[in-house]
Write a protein that holds these residues in place. Structure first.
Motif, PDB file in Angstrom:
ATOM      1  N   VAL A  53       3.660   6.277  26.527  1.00 15.21           N
ATOM      2  CA  VAL A  53       4.231   7.459  25.861  1.00 15.21           C
ATOM      3  C   VAL A  53       5.061   6.952  24.677  1.00 15.21           C
ATOM      4  O   VAL A  53       5.919   6.090  24.825  1.00 15.21           O
ATOM      5  N   LEU A  54       4.746   7.505  23.499  1.00 16.48           N
ATOM      6  CA  LEU A  54       5.334   6.976  22.264  1.00 16.48           C
ATOM      7  C   LEU A  54       6.370   7.944  21.689  1.00 16.48           C
ATOM      8  O   LEU A  54       6.254   9.150  21.870  1.00 16.48           O
ATOM      9  N   TYR A  55       7.374   7.383  21.028  1.00 12.51           N
ATOM     10  CA  TYR A  55       8.239   8.218  20.186  1.00 12.51           C
ATOM     11  C   TYR A  55       8.053   7.756  18.758  1.00 12.51           C
ATOM     12  O   TYR A  55       8.050   6.554  18.470  1.00 12.51           O
ATOM     13  N   ASN A  56       7.883   8.698  17.812  1.00 12.74           N
ATOM     14  CA  ASN A  56       7.781   8.360  16.396  1.00 12.74           C
ATOM     15  C   ASN A  56       8.863   9.112  15.630  1.00 12.74           C
ATOM     16  O   ASN A  56       9.034  10.323  15.799  1.00 12.74           O
ATOM     17  N   ILE A 106      18.904   4.066  16.478  1.00 16.40           N
ATOM     18  CA  ILE A 106      19.422   3.684  17.807  1.00 16.40           C
ATOM     19  C   ILE A 106      19.724   4.940  18.633  1.00 16.40           C
ATOM     20  O   ILE A 106      19.404   5.018  19.816  1.00 16.40           O
ATOM     21  N   GLU A 107      20.300   5.922  17.955  1.00 14.54           N
ATOM     22  CA  GLU A 107      20.612   7.169  18.667  1.00 14.54           C
ATOM     23  C   GLU A 107      19.317   7.810  19.204  1.00 14.54           C
ATOM     24  O   GLU A 107      19.247   8.250  20.359  1.00 14.54           O
ATOM     25  N   LEU A 108      18.283   7.809  18.334  1.00 18.26           N
ATOM     26  CA  LEU A 108      16.995   8.376  18.764  1.00 18.26           C
ATOM     27  C   LEU A 108      16.407   7.561  19.917  1.00 18.26           C
ATOM     28  O   LEU A 108      15.870   8.113  20.887  1.00 18.26           O
ATOM     29  N   ALA A 109      16.516   6.233  19.806  1.00 14.46           N
ATOM     30  CA  ALA A 109      15.934   5.365  20.836  1.00 14.46           C
ATOM     31  C   ALA A 109      16.579   5.641  22.189  1.00 14.46           C
ATOM     32  O   ALA A 109      15.896   5.694  23.223  1.00 14.46           O
ATOM     33  N   ARG A 110      17.893   5.818  22.199  1.00 16.12           N
ATOM     34  CA  ARG A 110      18.576   6.064  23.491  1.00 16.12           C
ATOM     35  C   ARG A 110      18.091   7.368  24.112  1.00 16.12           C
ATOM     36  O   ARG A 110      17.804   7.444  25.304  1.00 16.12           O
ATOM     37  N   LYS A 111      17.995   8.377  23.263  1.00 14.71           N
ATOM     38  CA  LYS A 111      17.538   9.679  23.786  1.00 14.71           C
ATOM     39  C   LYS A 111      16.086   9.566  24.254  1.00 14.71           C
ATOM     40  O   LYS A 111      15.701  10.139  25.274  1.00 14.71           O
ATOM     41  N   ALA A 112      15.286   8.828  23.478  1.00  7.28           N
ATOM     42  CA  ALA A 112      13.861   8.697  23.815  1.00  7.28           C
ATOM     43  C   ALA A 112      13.701   8.001  25.166  1.00  7.28           C
ATOM     44  O   ALA A 112      12.935   8.452  26.032  1.00  7.28           O
ATOM     45  N   ALA A 113      14.445   6.908  25.352  1.00 10.45           N
ATOM     46  CA  ALA A 113      14.335   6.172  26.622  1.00 10.45           C
ATOM     47  C   ALA A 113      14.748   7.077  27.783  1.00 10.45           C
ATOM     48  O   ALA A 113      14.120   7.067  28.850  1.00 10.45           O
ATOM     49  N   ALA A 114      15.792   7.870  27.554  1.00  9.51           N
ATOM     50  CA  ALA A 114      16.298   8.716  28.641  1.00  9.51           C
ATOM     51  C   ALA A 114      15.281   9.762  29.083  1.00  9.51           C
ATOM     52  O   ALA A 114      15.279  10.179  30.250  1.00  9.51           O
TER      53      ALA A 114
END
Ligand code: DGJ
Length: 731
Positions: free
Chosen positions: A330-333, A348-356
């Protein structure tokens, strides 16, 4: 299961002619047919074509020359006659007359077409036998080898041609197809994909009446307007489930053409190969040229079975990686969340939300490099922007990895902005004609990949990025098509550009075997079997509107497997169309392939993020079925407003039912379509995204009466816009 046959013969004059092809009952003997007699007498069936001095004849590779006056698959010119030049003849040179005759044939076990991947990654399927037929001109030492590689389980034959110039003069190739496919006499129609940027893969049905219908691309990519595949059946004699279908596709991402030539005797020839409008390829003495492959296949189960053969073929023999292949992550772009405003903090903010919420691969899109703060500058300068990432990519990548995700990066290696260090240093490195304007599109020009030093430079720059940063995934974009294709490669750039792209991708994959790649070309401009051989997934369109996407996905699925189809859930109000779509609809559409998320997660509240998380978790449970199952299109969005896909694991143990209504007409009632591929005696539990069991049905019941639109209530759920249900065997 049907199986295919392909018959040809050598005439007394040495012509190689097509006798017939199609499907046979799996085992002739069991049907009471005498196999020997069947094959011995095939020759008799070709005679009706021997009319008008061969004009109706089905040559395996029709050539320009001899008495041929219809379309050819191969045209060459010899600067000198094979014998002495007779008085006054010089003015008639060059000799544009090729007369290929049979020499020999053999069965090979390691043959591969031109532009076959050289990344060293295996495919899942076993090695395949290849028939090679050698033809030679009657006088010149000019050879053409025709190859036929057989994939029996998918009813597919790959054909390609290798030319060899053994004369002592340079021969020029003006037209070169990978194959010509001859269809028997009949009234034919063709299903194919047409479209434009943001509306790719629109399914079109075209009658093949006398005359020639052409699909092609001249922009050095595969193209948005046509995609190189087709499904042909006798007029009105096929459906998703029934009917004989002849299908084909090209494994090539450069300038291509498919010509459907319907002759006076109602035979259709499909010529597939290089687009010949700007082709002039010199073959020096001793030189060879092998074309990429054209895939040919047959189905007795309508368009649906044809698609399943093509999907299976792509998964087994095209996509890189041996069996068993893990599911696509599952990808986030970040594109639609931050566009060019890429900063280490917002990523980084997006990455944290994406991982969560359960994302497994985080990809930073355009805007991370050089002076790329907008689309007017920076392309070509593949160095990390100190404004966006003062300490390089490392802090972001470390964070992404600590969050348990893989890291991906957008690149557009074939392009350059005139406002870039690369262009300032090498203005001669772009495609152009001397003294003529260099037309820009999206403020960018195309690098001349006919120049070896350019290909080397770009390959080195990408390798450097991969060596210096822990990158797992490239999104390889190409945002304009070519015009003014002046190149040091002359009139071979139409295929040399694609060959160079393949070479760089192969080099990267070979040296960084963990790397995976997404192919993107301003949306769905580069989707084909040549590209799928070195990428893992493709972008079908920049249009992420769920309503439009359902139609795009129906068209894509005609030829390409859901596993490779990257689809994003984006904002409630779509950025391309301004249309609103519910979260359910957006997920139901995006869960049909390799799921991605493209929303501005930084702007979503806790409750909405929790819904994303729940749906991603559900997707992870169903994705082995979505990505590996057999796909049955039960209804099409463009034909009645609802697209229904059923994916079924080969053993029938699980299925995913995905229904998406994009137009709800009042007063129109649809009976639920019957399901396919299940085990009739099995009992299936119908589960929703919460794993709540909605109902239980017998396989036989589902395969005769269908799945009620609302299994909790029975009856017709007209207000339900979309749903994804998971069917699991209870016993
Ligand atoms: C076109 C792509 O299709 C988009 O997803 C995005 O990557 C942009 N290019 C970036 O320029």
């Amino acid at each position: 299961m049907d199986s295919a046959f392909y018959a040809m013969r050598v005439t007394p004059e040495g012509h190689l002619v097509h006798v017939g092809s199609g499907t046979l009952p799996a085992n002739l003997a069991q049907c009471g047919l005498d196999e020997e007699l069947w094959f011995d007498r095939l020759d008799d069936y070709e005679e009706y074509n021997y009319v008008w001095n061969n004009q109706g004849r089905c040559f395996e590779l029709p050539c320009f020359g001899d008495v041929n006056y219809v379309e050819s698959a191969l045209k060459v010119s010899f600067p000198q006659p094979a014998g002495p030049l007779e008085f006054g003849d010089a003015a008639n040179l060059p000799v544009r007359d090729l007369r290929l005759r049979y020499v020999s044939h053999d069965i090979l076990h390691d043959a591969a077409p031109g532009l076959a991947p050289e990344h060293g990654l295996p495919t899942r399927g076993p090695s395949r036998a290849t028939l090679c037929v050698v033809l030679k001109d009657e006088q010149y030492d000019f050879f053409a080898k025709l190859f036929y590689r057989v994939s029996p389980a998918q009813n597919i034959i790959e054909r390609w041609v290798e030319l060899e110039n053994c004369t002592c003069m340079t021969v020029t190739v003006h037209r070169l197809c990978f194959a010509t496919m001859n269809l028997p006499p009949g009234k034919w129609e063709m299903t194919h994909a047409a479209g434009v940027w943001a509306r790719e893969f629109a399914t079109q049905r075209t009658p093949l009446d006398q005359g020639t219908f052409v699909m092609d691309n001249r922009g050095l990519n595969t193209g948005h307007n046509h995609n190189p595949f087709y499904l042909i059946n006798e007029t009105a004699a096929a459906s998703e489930k029934n009917g004989t279908v002849h299908f084909g596709a090209l494994a090539f991402s450069g300038n291509w053409s498919l010509q459907f030539e319907s002759l006076f005797n109602q035979t259709v020839r499909v010529h597939g190969g290089y687009e010949a409008g700007d082709l002039s390829m010199p073959l020096a003495p001793g030189q060879k040229h092998a074309t990429p492959a054209m895939i040919l296949g047959w189905s007795e189960g309508g368009w649906g079975q044809a698609s399943r053969h093509l999907h299976d073929f792509a998964r087994e023999f095209v996509l890189p990686g041996a069996a068993p292949q893990p599911c696509r992550p599952v990808l986030y772009n970040s594109w639609e969340a931050t566009y060019f405003d890429v900063q280490v903090e917002n990523q980084i903010e997006l990455a944290r939300k994406a991982a969560a919420i359960g994302v497994e691969l985080f990809c930073v899109d355009d805007g991370w490099f050089g002076a790329r703060r907008h689309d007017r500058a920076g392309l070509g300068d593949w160095v990390v922007s100190p404004t966006a990432f003062p300490k390089g990519l490392k802090p972001l990548i470390d964070e992404v990895k600590e969050l348990g995700m893989k890291f991906g990066l957008w690149v557009e290696p074939e392009m350059v902005n005139p406002d870039s260090d690369l262009y300032r240093a090498h203005p001669d490195w772009v495609l152009h004609f001397p003294g003529r304007p260099r037309t820009e599109m999206r403020q960018q020009l195309i690098l001349d990949f006919g120049r070896e030093e350019v290909v080397q430079f770009i390959g080195d720059a990408l390798e450097k990025l991969l060596r210096e940063n822990a990158i797992d995934f490239f999104k390889w974009d190409m945002n304009r098509f070519a015009t003014e294709p002046g190149s040091v490669a002359g009139q071979t750039i139409g295929h040399r550009h694609a060959a160079a792209v393949y070479r760089i991708m192969d080099r990267l994959r070979k040296n960084f075997p963990h790397l995976s790649i997404q192919s993107c070309s301003g949306g769905g401009g580069r989707v084909d079997l040549g590209m799928l051989a070195r990428t893992d997934q493709v972008w079908t369109s920049d249009n992420t509107d769920a309503f439009d996407r359902a139609i795009i996905q129906d068209g894509y699925s005609l030829a390409y497997p859901p596993r490779a189809m990257e689809c994003w859930v984006t904002h409630e109000k779509n950025h391309q169309t301004g249309r609103h779509a519910s979260l359910d609809l957006r997920f139901d559409v995006a869960m049909r392939g390799a799921l991605g998320i493209g929303s501005s997660l930084n702007q979503l509240g806790e409750e909405e993020l929790a819904r994303y998380q729940r749906k991603i978790a559900f997707y992870k449970r169903i994705r082995p079925v979505v990505q590996e199952g057999n796909l049955h299109r039960l209804a099409l969005a463009a034909e009645g407003g609802t697209s229904i896909w059923l994916s079924v694991l080969r053993d029938g143990s699980q299925a995913v039912y995905s229904s998406v209504t994009i137009t709800q007409l009042q007063g129109v009632f649809r009976a639920p379509p019957v399901l396919c591929g299940l085990v009739p005696e099995a009992i299936y539990r119908v589960l929703d995204e919460h794993d709540t069991e909605l109902a239980r049905y017998h396989g036989a019941q589902l395969m005769t009466l269908g799945l009620p639109n609302d299994p909790t209530k029975g009856g017709f759920g007209c207000t339900v816009r979309s749903k994804t249900l998971w069917l699991v065997r209870a016993d």
